[in-house]
Design a protein around this motif. Structure first.
Motif, PDB file in Angstrom:
ATOM      1  N   ALA A  88      10.692  -6.367  -0.086  1.00 42.09           N
ATOM      2  CA  ALA A  88      10.889  -5.485  -0.301  1.00 42.09           C
ATOM      3  C   ALA A  88      12.221  -3.951   0.611  1.00 42.09           C
ATOM      4  CB  ALA A  88       9.550  -4.425   0.456  1.00 42.09           C
ATOM      5  N   GLY A  89      12.720  -5.005   2.156  1.00 42.83           N
ATOM      6  CA  GLY A  89      13.249  -5.165   2.456  1.00 42.83           C
ATOM      7  C   GLY A  89      14.564  -5.398   1.942  1.00 42.83           C
ATOM      8  N   ARG A  90      14.882  -6.547   1.321  1.00 43.45           N
ATOM      9  CA  ARG A  90      15.490  -7.044   0.256  1.00 43.45           C
ATOM     10  C   ARG A  90      16.135  -6.185  -0.828  1.00 43.45           C
ATOM     11  NH1 ARG A  90      14.610 -13.625   0.393  1.00 43.45           N
ATOM     12  NH2 ARG A  90      14.263 -14.172   2.556  1.00 43.45           N
ATOM     13  N   GLY A  91      15.166  -5.356  -1.341  1.00 41.15           N
ATOM     14  CA  GLY A  91      15.513  -4.652  -2.967  1.00 41.15           C
ATOM     15  C   GLY A  91      15.018  -4.787  -3.660  1.00 41.15           C
ATOM     16  N   LEU A  92      13.494  -6.122  -3.756  1.00 40.44           N
ATOM     17  CA  LEU A  92      13.617  -7.142  -5.121  1.00 40.44           C
ATOM     18  C   LEU A  92      12.082  -6.008  -5.328  1.00 40.44           C
ATOM     19  CD1 LEU A  92      14.136 -10.708  -3.128  1.00 40.44           C
ATOM     20  CD2 LEU A  92      15.416  -9.044  -5.152  1.00 40.44           C
ATOM     21  N   SER A  93      11.957  -5.199  -4.923  1.00 41.79           N
ATOM     22  CA  SER A  93      10.579  -5.006  -5.386  1.00 41.79           C
ATOM     23  C   SER A  93      10.736  -3.690  -5.532  1.00 41.79           C
ATOM     24  CB  SER A  93       9.258  -4.666  -3.855  1.00 41.79           C
ATOM     25  OG  SER A  93       7.837  -4.114  -4.502  1.00 41.79           O
ATOM     26  N   ALA A  94       8.755  -2.904  -6.899  1.00 47.00           N
ATOM     27  CA  ALA A  94      10.301  -1.640  -7.101  1.00 47.00           C
ATOM     28  C   ALA A  94       8.694  -0.615  -6.085  1.00 47.00           C
ATOM     29  CB  ALA A  94       9.199  -1.779  -9.002  1.00 47.00           C
ATOM     30  N   VAL A  95       7.545  -1.502  -6.190  1.00 48.93           N
ATOM     31  CA  VAL A  95       6.120  -1.083  -4.977  1.00 48.93           C
ATOM     32  C   VAL A  95       5.927  -2.088  -3.883  1.00 48.93           C
ATOM     33  CG1 VAL A  95       4.490  -0.474  -7.723  1.00 48.93           C
ATOM     34  CG2 VAL A  95       4.433   0.830  -5.611  1.00 48.93           C
ATOM     35  N   THR A  96       5.535  -1.807  -2.899  1.00 45.40           N
ATOM     36  CA  THR A  96       4.861  -2.735  -2.644  1.00 45.40           C
ATOM     37  C   THR A  96       3.558  -2.630  -1.747  1.00 45.40           C
ATOM     38  OG1 THR A  96       7.500  -3.385  -2.232  1.00 45.40           O
ATOM     39  CG2 THR A  96       5.416  -4.402  -0.274  1.00 45.40           C
ATOM     40  N   VAL A  97       2.396  -3.680  -1.636  1.00 43.81           N
ATOM     41  CA  VAL A  97       1.382  -3.462  -0.810  1.00 43.81           C
ATOM     42  C   VAL A  97       1.494  -3.839  -0.067  1.00 43.81           C
ATOM     43  CG1 VAL A  97      -1.666  -3.204  -1.203  1.00 43.81           C
ATOM     44  CG2 VAL A  97       0.595  -1.880  -3.085  1.00 43.81           C
ATOM     45  N   ALA A  98       1.289  -4.129   1.094  1.00 39.34           N
ATOM     46  CA  ALA A  98       0.964  -5.107   1.811  1.00 39.34           C
ATOM     47  C   ALA A  98      -0.550  -4.312   3.318  1.00 39.34           C
ATOM     48  CB  ALA A  98       2.434  -4.984   3.331  1.00 39.34           C
ATOM     49  N   ILE A  99      -1.272  -5.871   2.545  1.00 42.83           N
ATOM     50  CA  ILE A  99      -2.411  -5.657   2.933  1.00 42.83           C
ATOM     51  C   ILE A  99      -2.458  -6.514   4.776  1.00 42.83           C
ATOM     52  CG2 ILE A  99      -5.228  -5.404   2.429  1.00 42.83           C
ATOM     53  CD1 ILE A  99      -3.893  -6.052  -0.740  1.00 42.83           C
ATOM     54  N   ASP A 100      -3.478  -5.765   5.020  1.00 37.33           N
ATOM     55  CA  ASP A 100      -3.477  -6.446   6.955  1.00 37.33           C
ATOM     56  C   ASP A 100      -1.851  -7.455   7.165  1.00 37.33           C
ATOM     57  OD1 ASP A 100      -6.220  -6.245   6.466  1.00 37.33           O
ATOM     58  OD2 ASP A 100      -6.833  -7.749   6.230  1.00 37.33           O
ATOM     59  N   PRO A 101      -1.125  -6.619   7.308  1.00 37.59           N
ATOM     60  CA  PRO A 101       0.012  -7.823   6.901  1.00 37.59           C
ATOM     61  C   PRO A 101       0.850  -7.973   8.394  1.00 37.59           C
ATOM     62  CG  PRO A 101       0.682  -5.008   7.453  1.00 37.59           C
ATOM     63  CD  PRO A 101      -0.875  -5.672   7.058  1.00 37.59           C
ATOM     64  N   GLY A 102       1.327  -9.089   8.513  1.00 41.35           N
ATOM     65  CA  GLY A 102       1.697 -10.698   9.578  1.00 41.35           C
ATOM     66  C   GLY A 102       2.632  -9.503  10.736  1.00 41.35           C
ATOM     67  N   VAL A 103       2.637  -9.704  11.556  1.00 40.49           N
ATOM     68  CA  VAL A 103       3.531  -9.004  12.251  1.00 40.49           C
ATOM     69  C   VAL A 103       5.496  -9.483  12.284  1.00 40.49           C
ATOM     70  CG1 VAL A 103       4.204  -9.056  15.231  1.00 40.49           C
ATOM     71  CG2 VAL A 103       2.049  -8.845  13.928  1.00 40.49           C
ATOM     72  N   PHE A 104       6.042  -8.437  12.322  1.00 41.98           N
ATOM     73  CA  PHE A 104       7.831  -8.545  12.116  1.00 41.98           C
ATOM     74  C   PHE A 104       7.949  -8.138  13.207  1.00 41.98           C
ATOM     75  CE2 PHE A 104       6.811  -4.245   9.580  1.00 41.98           C
ATOM     76  CZ  PHE A 104       7.557  -3.535  10.013  1.00 41.98           C
ATOM     77  N   ARG A 105       9.669  -8.267  14.380  1.00 44.27           N
ATOM     78  CA  ARG A 105      10.236  -8.127  14.719  1.00 44.27           C
ATOM     79  C   ARG A 105      10.148  -5.847  14.943  1.00 44.27           C
ATOM     80  NH1 ARG A 105      13.224 -10.044  18.528  1.00 44.27           N
ATOM     81  NH2 ARG A 105      14.554  -9.580  20.103  1.00 44.27           N
TER      82      ARG A 105
END
Length: 280
Positions: free
Chosen positions: A111-128
């Motif tokens: 999504a941060g790359r602009g590739l997704s029309a809509v995003t669902v992140a379930i129990d998402p892993g850690v990012f910086r």
């Protein structure tokens, strides 16, 4: 980097032929694309075109993955994200993107790359930038993170580890059924990249949360999740809500990390569907 597989090509061709909104499902550590089978059927019945891309070198079946676990080692987050990007770029329409666990992190990366029309992140892993580190996470991942030898290995969970990290909200019978049906080894380096996200300034576990082309984002988390507790999901939400796009978060009561594959998966899928339907 492996090219798009025959199975992935079939799903891409079917999605393009359907002319409907594609939904790309990204799996996480310790499962395969087949873990999304119920979700793919659910969204297909709802009028979407489902795709479940591999991580590079994913075996076709759980049985093959267990027979050769080493093939699952050394897969980095960037390799997986780049491969999924290749799949998305082959689609005629911008897809909805959904991911669970490490897949939830990858969905946010895309999504941060602009590739997704809509995003669902379930129990998402850690990012910086996601800083909380609850005790349950240390119990789940700590033994693998403190020993650098695990980084180059394929890590297999024992049933007790799976029960604590994934199935703590389930009874023993269902926990064992899920372990026997879905569990495979996972990439130690991908786990380390998430675990060290706030220590390594060059980590691949990072998300462009400010991109105005990110699109709407929903984060879903299980109330009883030991692997990605609410504190982690909520910290990700707080960073993501700075984005101009719609950003929402939902807590699913009495559910653990296995909420996408356990007996209550449909409730989670419906929550994801209702969000996607608003925007895609």
């Amino acid at each position: 980097m492996p090219s798009i597989s025959e199975r992935e090509n079939r799903e891409i061709e079917a999605a393009n032929a359907a002319g409907t909104t594609p939904v790309v499902f990204i799996h996480g550590l310790w499962v395969l694309p087949s873990s999304w089978a119920n979700w793919a059927d659910f969204f297909k019945e709802a009028g979407y075109a489902p795709l479940a891309p591999d991580w590079p070198d994913d075996p076709e079946t759980v049985e093959k993955a267990r027979a050769n676990p080493d093939v699952l080692a050394k897969k980095t987050l960037k390799q997986i994200a780049d491969h999924t990007t290749e799949v998305i770029n082959a689609l005629d329409k911008k897809p909805a993107v959904m991911g669970h666990s490490t897949g939830g992190l990858l969905a946010q990366m895309l999504a941060g790359r602009g590739l997704s029309a809509v995003t669902v992140a379930i129990d998402p892993g850690v990012f910086r930038g996601v800083l909380p580190l609850p005790a349950s996470v240390l119990k789940v991942a700590g033994p693998f993170l403190v020993n650098p030898r695990y980084r180059g290995r394929a890590i297999t969970l024992t049933f007790d580890q799976f029960k604590y990290g994934w199935a703590n909200a389930l009874d023993e019978k269902e926990a064992k059924e899920l372990y026997d049906t879905f569990h495979v080894a996972g990439s130690g380096i991908a786990l380390a990249q998430m675990g060290n996200a706030n220590l390594n300034p060059w980590t691949e576990s990072k998300v462009d949360t400010k991109n105005p082309d990110r699109g709407p984002l929903l984060i879903i988390d299980g109330e009883k999740d030991h692997t990605v507790p609410w504190a982690i999901a909520n910290a990700a939400y707080k960073r993501q809500r700075r984005n101009p796009g719609v950003t929402e978060i939902v807590k699913i009561p009495n559910r653990g990390h296995a909420l996408t594959i356990d007996h209550g998966w449909r409730e989670v899928a419906q929550t994801a569907h209702d969000f996607v339907k608003r925007f895609a």
